[in-house]
Design a protein around this motif. Structure first.
Motif, PDB file in Angstrom:
ATOM      1  N   ALA A 609       0.958  -1.290  -0.126  1.00  0.00           N
ATOM      2  CA  ALA A 609       0.067  -0.129   0.103  1.00  0.00           C
ATOM      3  C   ALA A 609       0.926   1.275  -0.279  1.00  0.00           C
ATOM      4  O   ALA A 609       2.105   1.137   0.536  1.00  0.00           O
ATOM      5  N   ASP A 610       0.421   2.261  -0.385  1.00  0.00           N
ATOM      6  CA  ASP A 610       1.210   3.608  -0.547  1.00  0.00           C
ATOM      7  C   ASP A 610       0.524   4.490   0.533  1.00  0.00           C
ATOM      8  O   ASP A 610      -0.887   4.797   0.411  1.00  0.00           O
ATOM      9  N   ILE A 611       1.163   5.168   1.306  1.00  0.00           N
ATOM     10  CA  ILE A 611       0.920   5.993   2.516  1.00  0.00           C
ATOM     11  C   ILE A 611      -0.069   7.276   2.280  1.00  0.00           C
ATOM     12  O   ILE A 611      -0.958   7.666   2.538  1.00  0.00           O
ATOM     13  N   SER A 612       0.284   7.528   0.585  1.00  0.00           N
ATOM     14  CA  SER A 612      -0.274   8.533   0.011  1.00  0.00           C
ATOM     15  C   SER A 612      -1.591   8.478  -0.673  1.00  0.00           C
ATOM     16  O   SER A 612      -2.169   9.227  -1.106  1.00  0.00           O
ATOM     17  N   ASP A 613      -1.839   7.177  -0.912  1.00  0.00           N
ATOM     18  CA  ASP A 613      -2.941   6.649  -1.892  1.00  0.00           C
ATOM     19  C   ASP A 613      -3.224   5.129  -1.129  1.00  0.00           C
ATOM     20  O   ASP A 613      -2.907   4.175  -1.987  1.00  0.00           O
ATOM     21  N   LEU A 614      -3.816   5.147  -0.088  1.00  0.00           N
ATOM     22  CA  LEU A 614      -4.136   3.793   0.551  1.00  0.00           C
ATOM     23  C   LEU A 614      -4.922   2.799  -0.044  1.00  0.00           C
ATOM     24  O   LEU A 614      -4.644   1.552  -0.006  1.00  0.00           O
ATOM     25  N   GLY A 615      -5.970   3.372  -0.752  1.00  0.00           N
ATOM     26  CA  GLY A 615      -6.786   2.485  -1.534  1.00  0.00           C
ATOM     27  C   GLY A 615      -7.891   1.972  -0.507  1.00  0.00           C
ATOM     28  O   GLY A 615      -7.934   2.350   0.458  1.00  0.00           O
ATOM     29  N   GLU A 616      -8.419   0.737  -0.714  1.00  0.00           N
ATOM     30  CA  GLU A 616      -9.545   0.314   0.162  1.00  0.00           C
ATOM     31  C   GLU A 616      -9.093  -0.740   0.977  1.00  0.00           C
ATOM     32  O   GLU A 616      -9.432  -0.724   2.202  1.00  0.00           O
ATOM     33  N   PHE A 617      -8.030  -1.458   0.858  1.00  0.00           N
ATOM     34  CA  PHE A 617      -7.630  -2.505   1.756  1.00  0.00           C
ATOM     35  C   PHE A 617      -6.125  -2.782   1.449  1.00  0.00           C
ATOM     36  O   PHE A 617      -5.685  -2.497   0.377  1.00  0.00           O
ATOM     37  N   THR A 618      -5.570  -3.553   2.519  1.00  0.00           N
ATOM     38  CA  THR A 618      -4.169  -4.181   2.220  1.00  0.00           C
ATOM     39  C   THR A 618      -4.159  -5.263   3.008  1.00  0.00           C
ATOM     40  O   THR A 618      -4.990  -5.571   3.928  1.00  0.00           O
ATOM     41  N   ALA A 619      -2.967  -5.979   3.003  1.00  0.00           N
ATOM     42  CA  ALA A 619      -2.664  -7.325   3.832  1.00  0.00           C
ATOM     43  C   ALA A 619      -1.138  -7.292   3.727  1.00  0.00           C
ATOM     44  O   ALA A 619      -0.453  -6.788   2.745  1.00  0.00           O
ATOM     45  N   LEU A 620      -0.578  -8.046   4.633  1.00  0.00           N
ATOM     46  CA  LEU A 620       0.660  -8.604   4.997  1.00  0.00           C
ATOM     47  C   LEU A 620       0.619  -9.887   5.724  1.00  0.00           C
ATOM     48  O   LEU A 620       0.098 -10.045   6.649  1.00  0.00           O
ATOM     49  N   GLY A 621       1.603 -10.920   5.118  1.00  0.00           N
ATOM     50  CA  GLY A 621       1.695 -11.900   5.658  1.00  0.00           C
ATOM     51  C   GLY A 621       3.069 -12.254   6.349  1.00  0.00           C
ATOM     52  O   GLY A 621       3.971 -11.597   6.050  1.00  0.00           O
ATOM     53  N   LEU A 622       3.015 -12.968   7.369  1.00  0.00           N
ATOM     54  CA  LEU A 622       4.207 -13.672   7.858  1.00  0.00           C
ATOM     55  C   LEU A 622       4.317 -14.979   7.662  1.00  0.00           C
ATOM     56  O   LEU A 622       3.346 -15.572   8.045  1.00  0.00           O
ATOM     57  N   ILE A 623       5.269 -15.556   7.179  1.00  0.00           N
ATOM     58  CA  ILE A 623       5.480 -16.976   7.075  1.00  0.00           C
ATOM     59  C   ILE A 623       6.596 -17.563   7.552  1.00  0.00           C
ATOM     60  O   ILE A 623       7.549 -16.998   7.371  1.00  0.00           O
ATOM     61  N   ASP A 624       6.710 -18.790   8.317  1.00  0.00           N
ATOM     62  CA  ASP A 624       7.788 -19.352   8.671  1.00  0.00           C
ATOM     63  C   ASP A 624       8.911 -20.204   7.730  1.00  0.00           C
ATOM     64  O   ASP A 624       8.279 -20.266   6.752  1.00  0.00           O
ATOM     65  N   ASP A 625       9.953 -20.251   8.305  1.00  0.00           N
ATOM     66  CA  ASP A 625      10.767 -20.931   7.368  1.00  0.00           C
ATOM     67  C   ASP A 625      10.571 -22.507   6.971  1.00  0.00           C
ATOM     68  O   ASP A 625      10.692 -23.042   5.838  1.00  0.00           O
ATOM     69  N   GLU A 626       9.735 -22.973   7.888  1.00  0.00           N
ATOM     70  CA  GLU A 626       9.241 -24.323   7.431  1.00  0.00           C
ATOM     71  C   GLU A 626       8.099 -24.559   6.638  1.00  0.00           C
ATOM     72  O   GLU A 626       7.443 -25.360   6.310  1.00  0.00           O
ATOM     73  N   LYS A 627       7.421 -23.290   6.463  1.00  0.00           N
ATOM     74  CA  LYS A 627       6.115 -23.142   5.625  1.00  0.00           C
ATOM     75  C   LYS A 627       5.168 -24.001   6.152  1.00  0.00           C
ATOM     76  O   LYS A 627       4.387 -24.616   5.327  1.00  0.00           O
ATOM     77  N   THR A 628       4.876 -23.774   7.670  1.00  0.00           N
ATOM     78  CA  THR A 628       3.681 -24.593   8.045  1.00  0.00           C
ATOM     79  C   THR A 628       2.705 -23.834   8.737  1.00  0.00           C
ATOM     80  O   THR A 628       1.586 -24.281   8.958  1.00  0.00           O
ATOM     81  N   LYS A 629       2.768 -22.269   8.479  1.00  0.00           N
ATOM     82  CA  LYS A 629       1.915 -21.347   8.873  1.00  0.00           C
ATOM     83  C   LYS A 629       2.016 -20.099   8.221  1.00  0.00           C
ATOM     84  O   LYS A 629       3.034 -19.676   8.380  1.00  0.00           O
TER      85      LYS A 629
END
Length: 700
Positions: A609-629
């Motif tokens: 997302a751009d702080i000057s033009d947020l849009g309607e929504f955004t998302a951020l993920g965190l994924i572990d090294d083992e790709k389990t979660k």
């Protein structure tokens, strides 16, 4: 000779030239030594101020030796005429696909040599040509500004003007530069080159100690030459950094370290590789969950009654520490009186004194901390009467003005004085220091002074940790304006922004986690905000408290903070029962997530997302090294839409379940997996939630 990290292979020829940087080409590229050099009195090459490709002095160095030593490969190059030796050390960082480069220059002549340019790393042999059939390449970087830190930017090399225009070499490059003591105020010292067709990305990331630039260009002596592209990092450059290096006979110079590498994929995969590499190279102890009384809270108006009221509330909600921010050292009518003295205010703690307040904080089970700016001194401080030798000077005058002048950390008397001030605070019970840096030395004639002072200051902080092992050190840097890893490797936490509008923090969190370890990135959550422009208006805080009914803003704030290392503030003493429960729940969830976060990296399913033009929504993920979660952070901003689709094909194999992890109650945000996407419904604007998706490891 080959050097390998993960699936990234560097291929060198018998002359110590890099001929293939993980390009997997059938033919080798024209090779170059891994540094560029310009020396006063020697030809710098045509258009050397525009591109490093034609700075050819370094190609006159012969390979004088190479050896493997403790997992590293050392290449030694020597110039017979100048009697200069350059040593490049390349070390793989586990199987991350990332290497660390350390470059050193030795003057073995009997005379002084002025170095007008020297690269910390020059990496060629990637990405192909520049003709009509050139591959589709994109550059990625992160720019910054105060309150708008770490903004992702991307353009094709054609949009940057790096195109075929003649049969001669390309006399243009794309360069990010930073001048002065603020190393990340304009840009972060990273640059990425992505081949969108072959799904490959190369990257370079530098430690800093002052001025720096990072450049991208084509490494050919003429357009048809099969030389590929280059990525370069410099801290010494007279032409565009104002920084030359004077090497006297027998002296040596070591450039700041550079991380570089290549992986299959794009910015997500590069972020994962750099995150894993930073853990190998920079891992520090984890900071406690702190409450800080500055942002959207007391704004430096600290008194013992206000502090203890907030400390009791913070402890009850699950905080692990309390940091008294700026003002504790100053008279109540002066915010910056006493910067540099670091003695308690004469009138803010009339009953208990600072020692007593710290003791009461500790009785609550909290780590007690204070704010400092150890590198600066105000003109109304007692310390300002110290001799000029205690301060950085230019043309015989102290650098700075008014509230902030700069101590000279290369002076051992300065280090001794400040060590004693910290020891006095430690003896009073301080176990956490939030160290700020709210002014930067300008670069003009002081380029070498900035670097020298930075090295001495960082060594001082390391000395504090050696002397006081249980003392936590946080880096602030006036809202992440000095948060490169040349600085941050000396601290356990980075305060990532001074942004006080809660709904603008998600894009800052996204960019931050591409550049700073998630467990090291202190991201504010300030429910019940006392905004700066109405901080003196008691009615404004009461009106703000009334607006918190329902908890939607509290949830949004906690989702922000949980994305990194949760950093609490805000007027928690105003919290009603409902919101207090939401804060406590968020704190508990954050603590439960710590082991996962310590092995996780960020992914960007809908981009940045751009702080000057947020849009309607955004998302951020965190994924572990083992790709389990996969832990997914969702934010809805404004607009009329209520249904949002988040593509997750890149990460989902066969999922076992999806749950809303925070908050547990119905918050108006729900989600359901739909094939390889997550369909999210958010009924109200400015709402947020965290979801966990359990993955089957073998399917990822």
């Amino acid at each position: 000779m080959n050097i390998t990290s993960g699936k990234c292979k560097l291929k060198w020829d018998e002359n110590g030239k890099l001929v293939d940087f993980a390009a997997s080409s059938k033919e080798e590229y024209v090779g170059f030594v891994p540094f560029k050099l310009c020396v006063a009195g020697e030809s710098e090459g045509q258009f050397s101020e525009l591109t490093s490709a034609n700075c050819l002095l370094s190609e006159q160095f012969r390979l004088a030796g190479k050896e493997r030593k403790e997992g590293a490969t050392l290449f030694s190059y020597f110039h017979d005429g100048l009697k200069l030796r350059e040593v490049t050390e390349i070390s793989p960082l586990g199987n991350t696909g990332v290497f660390v480069c350390r470059s050193r220059l030795f003057n073995e002549s009997g005379q002084e040599i002025v170095v007008n340019a020297f690269s910390s790393a020059f990496l060629s042999g990637m990405g192909g040509g520049i003709g009509e059939s050139a591959p589709p390449l994109r550059a990625h970087w992160f720019e910054a500004a105060w309150h708008a830190e770490v903004r992702h930017r991307s353009q094709s090399v054609r949009e940057l003007g790096l195109t075929y225009v003649s049969p001669h070499f390309m006399s243009k490059s794309f360069v990010l530069s930073s001048h002065g003591g603020y190393t990340t105020a304009k840009y972060f010292p990273s640059l990425y080159l992505e081949d969108t067709r072959k799904k490959k990305i190369w990257f370079i990331n530098a430690e800093c100690e002052g001025n720096w630039n990072i450049g991208l260009g084509h490494a050919a002596a003429y357009a048809a030459q099969k030389a590929g592209w280059y990525l370069e990092s410099r801290h010494i450059s007279a032409s565009d950094l104002g920084a030359a290096l004077v090497l006297r006979a027998g002296e040596r110079y070591e450039a700041p370290a550079v991380l570089f590498g290549a992986v299959a994929g794009g910015i997500d995969e590069a972020t994962e590789a750099l995150t894993r590499a930073r853990r190998v190279l920079y891992k520090k102890e984890t900071a406690p969950l702190m409450f800080n009384d500055y942002m959207n809270c007391l704004w430096s108006d600290v008194t013992e009654d206000k502090i203890l009221t907030l400390a009791k509330k913070a402890a009850a909600l699950g905080a692990e520490g309390y940091c008294i921010d700026c003002g504790w050292y100053a008279p109540s009518d002066s915010l910056y009186g006493g910067l540099g003295d670091w003695k308690e205010s004469p009138d803010r703690f009339p009953k208990l004194g600072l020692r007593g307040v710290l003791k009461e904080i500790q009785k609550l089970g909290l780590v007690a901390g204070v704010w400092t700016e150890l590198e600066l001194c105000s003109e109304n401080a007692e310390a300002f009467s110290f001799p000029d030798e205690y301060f950085i000077c230019e043309h015989g005058k102290r650098v700075g003005g008014g509230e902030r002048y700069f101590f000279d950390f290369s002076n051992p008397d300065v280090r001794t004085y400040l060590f004693e001030r910290v020891k006095a605070l430690y003896d009073m019970g301080v176990r956490y220091i939030k160290n700020d840096f709210n002014a930067a030395i300008r670069w003009t004639t002081l380029s070498d002074v900035i670097a020298k002072n930075h090295r001495a200051a960082m060594a001082f902080y390391d000395g504090l940790k050696s002397a006081f092992p249980d003392l936590y050190l946080e880096n602030c840097g006036s809202g992440a304006m000095r948060s490169d890893y040349g600085t941050l490797k000396h601290f356990c936490l980075q305060s990532t922004s001074d942004q006080e509008l809660y709904y603008l923090n998600p894009p800052i969190a996204q960019g931050t986690l591409a550049n700073i370890l998630p467990e090291q990135a202190g991201i504010w959550a300030y429910p019940y905000p006392n905004l700066f422009d109405v901080r003196a208006d008691a009615r404004a805080m009461e009106e703000e408290a009334a607006r918190q009914k329902g908890g939607r803003q509290t949830i949004f704030n906690l989702v922000n903070g949980i994305a990194g290392n949760l950093y609490l503030s805000g007027r928690l003493d105003y919290a009603d029962e409902e919101n207090a429960a939401l804060i406590a729940e968020g704190v508990r969830y954050f603590k439960s997530l710590r082991p996962f976060k310590a092995r996780a990296s960020a992914v960007y399913p809908v981009g940045f997302a751009d702080i000057s033009d947020l849009g309607e929504f955004t998302a951020l993920g965190l994924i572990d090294d083992e790709k389990t979660k996969l832990v997914l952070f969702f934010w809805r901003f404004g607009g009329n839409g209520t249904n949002f689709r988040i593509p997750l094909k890149k990460w989902l194999g066969e999922q076992t379940e999806t749950v809303r992890a925070y908050p547990e109650r119905d918050c108006g945000v729900g989600a359901m997996l739909n094939g390889k996407s997550l369909d999210v419904t958010a009924r109200e604007p400015y709402s947020a939630a965290i979801f966990e998706i359990a993955l089957k490891k073998e399917k990822i």
